[in-house]
Design a protein around this motif. Structure first.
Motif, mmCIF file in Angstrom:
data_model
loop_
_atom_site.group_PDB
_atom_site.id
_atom_site.type_symbol
_atom_site.label_atom_id
_atom_site.label_comp_id
_atom_site.label_asym_id
_atom_site.label_seq_id
_atom_site.Cartn_x
_atom_site.Cartn_y
_atom_site.Cartn_z
ATOM 1 N N VAL A 78 55.015 55.160 79.431
ATOM 2 C CA VAL A 78 56.404 55.483 79.763
ATOM 3 C C VAL A 78 57.082 56.145 78.565
ATOM 4 O O VAL A 78 56.777 55.828 77.419
ATOM 5 N N ASP A 79 57.985 57.061 78.886
ATOM 6 C CA ASP A 79 58.908 57.593 77.885
ATOM 7 C C ASP A 79 60.261 56.999 78.219
ATOM 8 O O ASP A 79 60.714 57.090 79.367
ATOM 9 N N LEU A 80 60.907 56.412 77.231
ATOM 10 C CA LEU A 80 62.221 55.825 77.452
ATOM 11 C C LEU A 80 63.296 56.866 77.123
ATOM 12 O O LEU A 80 63.039 57.803 76.350
ATOM 13 N N GLU B 277 48.598 60.389 77.871
ATOM 14 C CA GLU B 277 48.509 59.029 78.417
ATOM 15 C C GLU B 277 49.288 58.898 79.722
ATOM 16 O O GLU B 277 49.045 57.983 80.492
ATOM 17 N N HIS B 278 50.221 59.825 79.959
ATOM 18 C CA HIS B 278 50.998 59.759 81.207
ATOM 19 C C HIS B 278 50.102 59.961 82.429
ATOM 20 O O HIS B 278 50.455 59.548 83.528
ATOM 21 N N GLU B 279 48.938 60.574 82.237
ATOM 22 C CA GLU B 279 48.017 60.786 83.360
ATOM 23 C C GLU B 279 47.363 59.476 83.807
ATOM 24 O O GLU B 279 46.766 59.404 84.872
ATOM 25 N N TRP C 38 55.522 61.818 65.687
ATOM 26 C CA TRP C 38 56.041 60.464 65.958
ATOM 27 C C TRP C 38 56.868 60.451 67.248
ATOM 28 O O TRP C 38 57.811 61.227 67.405
ATOM 29 N N GLU C 39 56.498 59.571 68.174
ATOM 30 C CA GLU C 39 57.237 59.455 69.441
ATOM 31 C C GLU C 39 57.640 58.002 69.661
ATOM 32 O O GLU C 39 56.976 57.265 70.393
ATOM 33 N N PRO C 40 58.727 57.560 69.037
ATOM 34 C CA PRO C 40 59.113 56.149 69.169
ATOM 35 C C PRO C 40 59.493 55.742 70.593
ATOM 36 O O PRO C 40 59.507 54.553 70.908
ATOM 37 N N TRP C 41 59.752 56.709 71.463
ATOM 38 C CA TRP C 41 60.153 56.417 72.846
ATOM 39 C C TRP C 41 58.959 56.256 73.782
ATOM 40 O O TRP C 41 59.116 55.888 74.931
ATOM 41 N N HIS C 42 57.760 56.597 73.286
ATOM 42 C CA HIS C 42 56.568 56.577 74.145
ATOM 43 C C HIS C 42 55.816 55.261 73.967
ATOM 44 O O HIS C 42 55.353 54.935 72.868
ATOM 45 N N TRP C 43 55.684 54.491 75.065
ATOM 46 C CA TRP C 43 54.993 53.196 75.031
ATOM 47 C C TRP C 43 53.916 53.156 76.091
ATOM 48 O O TRP C 43 54.094 53.689 77.190
HETATM 49 ZN ZN LIG Z 1 55.253 60.135 76.520
#
Ligand SMILES: [Zn+2]
Length: 188
Positions: free
Chosen positions: A134-136, A127-129, A175-180
């Motif tokens: 964002v990754d916090l 999704e960063h593409e 699980w990536e809780p920092w990725h929004w």
């Molecule tokens: Zn990410």
């Protein structure tokens, strides 16, 4: 015979037919990413990306986002700050080439592609593409116990942000809780 044929067909259908090329080698896309390639119309136009103000960036890294995402993130972070919650972004837009580079770096250290793709999206699947993710700044899944995460769980949706890889049965990805991801402001 018929049973063999049916099971052969079932295996063919169950396996992912997608492949991804990394450093000129084609790898099968693991099951958890199958069908999750980013639609080409969603890929960010690099010339239209905007820079995130430095106070929301980790160190002095230049972080770029799609304009509406940047604006929504800044507005959300300003509101969060009033609740003493500091939102700091570690990573925003990443090109497909950079995603490939991230994987290649790990392959060069001798890591296995299957293990790498548990944690890193294949090029074309991140999704960063899109410039909308964002990754916090985080410290692993412990982030899920932080006041920032609890604040986001409560408020992020109102700003149009969703947790793409949650800790629930609908998610096949780590699980990536920092990725929004910015899905856009909900209709009022
Ligand atoms: Zn990410």
């Amino acid at each position: 015979m018929l049973i063999n044929l049916i099971s052969a067909l079932w295996i063919t259908c169950a396996a992912c037919s997608e492949t991804v090329v990394i450093d000129s080698v084609a790898y099968p896309v693991p099951e958890q990413w199958c069908g999750k390639m980013i639609d080409s119309t969603q890929i960010a136009d690099k010339t239209k990306l905007v820079r995130l103000p430095e106070q929301y960036c980790y160190q002095d890294w230049g972080i770029y986002l799609e304009r509406n995402t940047r604006d929504a993130l800044v507005a959300m972070a300003e509101t969060a700050a009033k609740d003493s919650i500091q939102i700091i972004v570690y990573s925003g837009y990443r090109s497909r080439e950079y995603q490939e580079h991230l994987i290649k770096k790990r392959l060069d250290t001798g890591k296995d592609i299957t293990n790498i793709l548990l944690m890193v999206a294949p090029p074309g699947y991140s999704e960063h593409e899109t410039g909308r993710a964002v990754d916090l700044v985080h410290t692993g899944t412990q982030f899920a116990e932080s006041p920032i995460y609890l604040w986001l769980k409560k408020h992020a949706a109102a700003w149009g942000f969703v947790e793409t890889y949650p800790n629930d049965s609908t998610n096949t990805i780590y699980w990536e809780p920092w990725h929004w991801y910015y899905r856009g402001k909900p209709d009022k």
